[in-house]
Design an enzyme around this catalytic site. Structure first.
Site, PDB file in Angstrom:
ATOM      1  N   LYS A 209       0.833  -1.212   0.000  1.00  0.00           N
ATOM      2  CA  LYS A 209       0.000   0.000   0.000  1.00  0.00           C
ATOM      3  C   LYS A 209       0.871   1.267   0.000  1.00  0.00           C
ATOM      4  O   LYS A 209       2.091   1.176  -0.134  1.00  0.00           O
ATOM      5  CB  LYS A 209      -0.943  -0.026   1.218  1.00  0.00           C
ATOM      6  CG  LYS A 209      -1.881  -1.232   1.236  1.00  0.00           C
ATOM      7  CD  LYS A 209      -2.807  -1.217   0.057  1.00  0.00           C
ATOM      8  CE  LYS A 209      -3.993  -2.153   0.172  1.00  0.00           C
ATOM      9  NZ  LYS A 209      -3.725  -3.537   0.560  1.00  0.00           N
TER      10      LYS A 209
HETATM   11  C1  LIG Z   1      -9.754  -2.536  -0.693  1.00  0.00           C
HETATM   12  C2  LIG Z   1      -9.122  -3.273   0.449  1.00  0.00           C
HETATM   13  N1  LIG Z   1      -9.789  -3.344   1.609  1.00  0.00           N
HETATM   14  C3  LIG Z   1      -9.257  -3.974   2.682  1.00  0.00           C
HETATM   15  C4  LIG Z   1      -8.030  -4.577   2.633  1.00  0.00           C
HETATM   16  C5  LIG Z   1      -7.491  -5.284   3.822  1.00  0.00           C
HETATM   17  O1  LIG Z   1      -6.302  -4.703   4.298  1.00  0.00           O
HETATM   18  P1  LIG Z   1      -5.242  -5.583   5.070  1.00  0.00           P
HETATM   19  O2  LIG Z   1      -4.522  -6.424   4.078  1.00  0.00           O
HETATM   20  O3  LIG Z   1      -4.344  -4.580   5.722  1.00  0.00           O
HETATM   21  O4  LIG Z   1      -5.994  -6.402   6.067  1.00  0.00           O
HETATM   22  C6  LIG Z   1      -7.307  -4.541   1.450  1.00  0.00           C
HETATM   23  C7  LIG Z   1      -5.997  -5.196   1.352  1.00  0.00           C
HETATM   24  O5  LIG Z   1      -5.519  -5.594   0.325  1.00  0.00           O
HETATM   25  C8  LIG Z   1      -7.864  -3.875   0.325  1.00  0.00           C
HETATM   26  O6  LIG Z   1      -7.208  -3.837  -0.850  1.00  0.00           O
END
Ligand SMILES: Cc1ncc(COP(=O)(O)O)c(C=O)c1O
Length: 418
Positions: free
Chosen positions: A198
């Site tokens: 990210k």
């Molecule tokens: C749009 C979206 N929402 C939520 C998440 C979840 O984040 P995390 O991987 O930090 O749990 C991601 C992760 O790829 C995402 O791309």
């Protein structure tokens, strides 16, 4: 040319100062919740223009906390755009709610007002009311959030903005002012992810931001086992205070567990890294934007077979992904063939996303659903490498390789570069 080969679709950018920031924590007294957690939360809230930022273990946890804080549970249905990572929908399911999948615009992948209104109308026809909507800032750009928020508020829905892709993105409100994603002017809660792919990295990490003090208190409470340490809110005054007539003293060890919470705390180690990275967000976002502009210019020669996703008006994205749409019906290669051929030339791509409603878990739960906008986007989309360690030569290499594999000459990809 970047030293990273093969080129991944995304990756972290860690410098010596990030390593020093983490090492400083490791030499100190706090590994779990210490001063870096507080400092990171304060800096993040300030950066985004929200009043509160509650860090947590990842973006999925932030989404889950948002549901718990808003009281979303088994009696509720929430609207989630199907063009997202499964975590957006899963968080609602983990809280016990049902998910109603909204379609998306076939050119941008975003749930815009028409798709949101169609979901609301379908739910009404089914005799059901939605409790919340989860707009997703796909790839780093946002829909017309102000209009969506106005509609959601009119219908009495809570708004949880999934900005896991969009830390650093700004958008223009209807009065002409610019606001940062995360400022929560158009959401009750906005969530971020700090996974290494990210816009900034914490190792793993996430945060939920809000302007509402009560939601902030509940987010923090559910993050830490449902524990309350605020003496004014103790339900058992006798246990919480030592009764000295006229001057009751708080019992220093006392706390109350008032709801079923989790351990979603982010550590000082992660927050030290995230805080240091946050200081570089402007630079990271600018670099990603420059690379995206280079892609835009060079890829113009591959149109109409390949086009960048449609840009949102009034949005200045901090691009997390550089996604394109390829007309595979007219291409000499299928998507699988293209992905493998790119990989063989040191270029890794990814598809964002398989529409969530198509995953077996959701198909089994809700049956086959027709969401043609999302299907059309999914059929054509591919995310090309985009990360801070890349330079313009890398972009040129990706574009020229694509041109060659798609049977469009090098001349075409050079055409639009001044
Ligand atoms: C749009 C979206 N929402 C939520 C998440 C979840 O984040 P995390 O991987 O930090 O749990 C991601 C992760 O790829 C995402 O791309």
């Amino acid at each position: 040319m970047s030293a990273v080969r093969p080129l991944p679709y995304s990756r972290h950018a860690i410098d010596e100062d990030d390593i020093a920031a983490v090492a400083e924590v490791l030499r100190g007294d706090w590994l779990t919740t210490g001063p870096k957690v507080h400092d990171f939360e304060a800096a993040l809230a300030q950066r985004c223009g929200a009043d509160f930022a509650i860090s947590c273990t990842n973006g999925t946890a932030a989404l889950h906390l948002a549901c718990l804080a808003l009281g979303i549970g088994p009696d509720h249905t929430v609207i989630v755009p199907t063009m997202t990572f499964a975590a957006t929908a899963n968080a609602a399911r983990l809280a016990g709610a049902e998910v109603f999948f909204a379609d998306c615009d076939p050119e941008s992948g975003l749930m815009q007002l028409p798709q949101f209104e169609a979901a609301l109308a379908q739910l009404k026809r089914d005799g059901c009311r939605a409790a919340a909507v989860f707009p997703v800032d796909l790839a780093g750009q946002c829909a017309d959030l102000e209009t969506i928020a106005a509609c959601a508020r009119h219908e009495g829905l809570a708004i949880v903005e999934d900005s896991c892709h969009a830390l650093g993105t700004r958008y223009q409100r209807h009065d002409g002012s610019w606001t940062a994603v995360g400022g929560c002017g158009d959401s009750d809660i906005t969530v971020f992810s700090f996974h290494p792919v990210k816009n900034i990295a914490a190792g793993e990490g996430g945060a939920a931001l809000t302007r509402q003090p009560d939601l902030a208190r509940r987010l923090a409470m559910f993050r830490n086992h449902g524990v309350n340490r605020e003496p004014a809110d103790f339900t058992d005054k006798e246990a919480g205070f030592e009764s000295a007539p006229g001057n009751p003293q708080v019992n220093p060890w006392y706390y109350e567990m008032t709801a079923l919470g989790l351990n979603y705390r982010l550590s000082d180690i992660n927050c030290a890294l995230a805080l240091n990275q946050l200081g570089k967000l402007e630079h990271f976002a600018a670099h990603r934007r420059r690379l995206a502009e280079r892609y835009d210019a060079r890829l113009a020669g591959l149109a109409p077979l390949l086009r960048p996703i449609q840009r949102s008006a009034h949005c200045r994205p901090a691009w997390h992904l550089y996604s394109v749409l390829i007309d595979f019906d007219a291409s000499p290669l299928s998507r699988g063939q293209l992905v493998r051929a790119l990989e063989a030339r040191g270029i890794r791509t990814q598809v964002h996303y398989i529409p969530v409603h198509r995953h077996p878990y959701y198909r089994d739960r809700y049956g086959a659903i027709s969401l043609p906008g999302a299907e059309a986007y999914y059929r054509r989309t591919l995310s090309l490498p985009l990360f801070v360690g890349m330079d313009e030569d890398d972009v040129d290499y990706v574009v020229e390789t694509l041109g060659e594999l798609l049977g469009i000459g090098a001349e075409a990809t050079r055409k639009r570069v001044s």
